[in-house]
Design an enzyme around this catalytic site. Structure first.
Site, PDB file in Angstrom:
ATOM      1  N   GLU A 119       0.820  -1.219   0.000  1.00  0.00           N
ATOM      2  CA  GLU A 119       0.000   0.000   0.000  1.00  0.00           C
ATOM      3  C   GLU A 119       0.852   1.266   0.000  1.00  0.00           C
ATOM      4  O   GLU A 119       0.525   2.261   0.649  1.00  0.00           O
ATOM      5  CB  GLU A 119      -0.982  -0.017   1.174  1.00  0.00           C
ATOM      6  CG  GLU A 119      -1.931  -1.222   1.130  1.00  0.00           C
ATOM      7  CD  GLU A 119      -3.008  -1.196   2.209  1.00  0.00           C
ATOM      8  OE1 GLU A 119      -2.978  -0.275   3.058  1.00  0.00           O
ATOM      9  OE2 GLU A 119      -3.870  -2.086   2.202  1.00  0.00           O
ATOM     10  N   GLU A 264      -5.591  -9.457  -0.003  1.00  0.00           N
ATOM     11  CA  GLU A 264      -6.173  -9.534   1.343  1.00  0.00           C
ATOM     12  C   GLU A 264      -7.670  -9.342   1.261  1.00  0.00           C
ATOM     13  O   GLU A 264      -8.151  -8.477   0.533  1.00  0.00           O
ATOM     14  CB  GLU A 264      -5.645  -8.420   2.261  1.00  0.00           C
ATOM     15  CG  GLU A 264      -4.299  -8.599   2.864  1.00  0.00           C
ATOM     16  CD  GLU A 264      -3.983  -7.445   3.827  1.00  0.00           C
ATOM     17  OE1 GLU A 264      -4.924  -6.862   4.419  1.00  0.00           O
ATOM     18  OE2 GLU A 264      -2.793  -7.123   3.977  1.00  0.00           O
TER      19      GLU A 264
END
Length: 504
Positions: A119, A264
């Site tokens: 991220e 995820e």
């Protein structure tokens, strides 16, 4: 020589036939922010007792990678955000990283993907963002230098905040502030055949909109659905909507063919008082229904017929993670190796068989005429996520063919009904199902149920033709129904026959 070539192509052909037990699209995140985790050797035994085929690590722990050697479990390893500056500025650092974290273990340990950073685009650190692509490129070059460039892919992981628009899914687009940085990264992924990794979390979507109808939509439970105003497609779950929004965003930048991997996704089993939706029941429903949805092989509305590789967060609860209580409660398993809740991942020797079909009720639960595929898919996901053994409708199972939503939903609905108290509401599925006295069993696919004069589903009874088997899948033979040989199998038989006549 010609025979060797023929056998080579035959092996390639056979490799495309699905295994009855392999589920390469289901993975799990193996986080280590905890001080009470079992040793890697015990974790590997746990994984081998499940149908989990892939593991994502956030780093490159040598003990774990080594423990997974020889298991066939695919491994994703990660270069930390803190590694990115050196990987970007110094090709030798990338070479050393590969020498330390890949070469000692590969190919015994099945490393498939390296994620460079997690991220980073959302980090609000412009220097780190600018270093991401050069770091990925240097890792790729280091792999190519040891002839692993085509065998191990390189990517980076993004959160859903990378999107500027996601509703409706067909209007998905990347946020303007990320598009410049993304263009080079997407070109890299396209050039190397690497996936775009994303972290969709319906759990957080529900927290921002905690209505009952939103919860059902997020948990893959029967609901009214949401219609994409541009395409007219009805979405029955948030996961598909989020993944398709990412697909649309990729398409909008000219990278429609870049594969999506869900790095995820998960649901917390507990949380603080202000964390709505965090419960064992909801976590079991989300993860169980997600797994059933992936196993159905239906894909998403914009990417039909192909399940998206998905890594569930997480293998264990991690007791040292900072933040709200939910951050420490995403695990499928406790650190004593027992299940937090059962989502049907344990291996079963009966996954390719149907139940004995003993007479247990007066009827079978089947889809109503007129029920849409979207409605039936939601019912299928819900039934298989609530303790029903849906192994028979997975690849290799006795009821997998015909491989369509109607047939699979019919089997799952009936299995749920037979295990229930058999009240009218147990065969409702949001008004998409009804009880019939006609036995829907066919060939070796036995639907439990029956009773009275309807004829049981046992092996000795003559089952009537299952009307949920499409006409192009069956033909009558001596009064019974027999599946047509698929075109792939026909090709295989012809191919083998030619080899026999030419070389024998």
């Amino acid at each position: 020589m010609a025979l060797s070539i023929s056998i080579y192509f035959l092996l390639i052909f056979l490799s495309h036939f699905p295994s009855s037990h392999a589920e390469p699209f289901i993975g799990v995140n193996y986080g280590q922010v905890a001080d009470n985790l079992p040793p890697p050797s015990e974790t590997v035994k746990l994984l081998q007792s499940t149908s989990i085929q892939k593991v994502r690590l956030y780093g490159a722990d040598p003990a774990i990678i080594k423990a997974l050697a020889g298991t066939g479990v695919g491994i994703v390893i990660g270069a930390a955000n803190g590694d990115v500056p050196s990987l970007a500025s110094d090709p030798n650092a990338a070479t050393q990283w590969i020498n330390s974290n890949v070469l000692p273990f590969y190919p015994a340990s099945k490393i498939m993907l390296i994620t460079v950073g997690n991220e980073i685009l959302m980090s609000n650190d412009p220097n780190l963002v600018n270093q991401l692509l050069p770091a990925m490129q240097n890792v790729q070059k280091a792999l190519e230098a040891v002839s692993l460039g085509g065998k191990i892919k390189v990517s980076t992981v993004n959160s859903m905040t990378v999107l500027g628009s996601s509703d409706p899914p067909s209007s998905g687009s990347f946020a303007a502030g990320y598009q410049t940085g993304l263009k080079g990264i997407l070109q890299f992924l396209s050039d190397t055949g690497s996936p775009f990794a994303i972290n969709p979390y319906p759990f957080f979507a529900y927290q921002s909109d905690p209505r009952p109808e939103t919860l059902a939509f997020c948990l893959f439970e029967p609901n009214a659905g949401r219609v994409d105003s541009k395409t007219g497609i009805k979405y029955t779950n948030m996961f598909d909507a989020q993944v398709d929004a990412v697909h649309s965003a990729l398409k909008s930048m000219g990278f429609e063919k870049v594969e999506i991997v869900v790095a995820e996704t998960g649901w917390a089993s507990r949380g603080d008082a202000n964390e709505v939706g965090a419960s064992v029941d909801n976590a079991k429903a989300y993860n169980g229904n997600l797994i059933a949805h992936l196993r159905s092989m239906v894909g998403t509305p914009l990417m039909p017929g192909k399940p998206v590789d998905t890594y569930i967060f997480a293998l264990y609860d991690e007791n040292l993670k900072p933040g709200p209580s939910s951050e420490r409660a995403f695990g499928l398993f406790k650190t004593d190796l027992s299940m937090v809740y059962d989502v049907g991942l344990a291996k079963s020797s009966s996954s390719s068989q149907t139940p004995s079909g003993k007479v247990t009720s007066s009827g079978w639960c089947v889809p109503k005429k007129g029920a849409t595929n979207e409605e039936l898919q939601a019912s299928l996901d819900w039934a298989c996520g609530h303790g029903i053994d849906c192994g028979a409708i997975q690849p290799g199972g006795a009821c997998f063919e015909p491989n369509n939503v109607v047939s699979h939903a019919a089997y799952a609905m009936n299995m749920y009904f037979q295990k229930s108290p058999k009240q009218p509401t147990d065969c409702d599925f949001s008004k998409t199902a009804t009880v019939t006295s006609q036995n829907p069993s066919y060939n070796n696919c036995v639907y439990p149920g029956g009773g009275g004069g309807g004829g049981g589903g046992g092996g000795g009874s003559k089952a009537v033709m299952n009307k949920y088997v499409s006409s192009d899948k069956v033909e009558k033979k001596n009064g019974a129904t027999e599946p047509k040989v698929s075109s792939s199998l026909s090709f295989l038989l012809i191919f083998l026959s030619l080899i026999f006549h030419v070389y024998m």
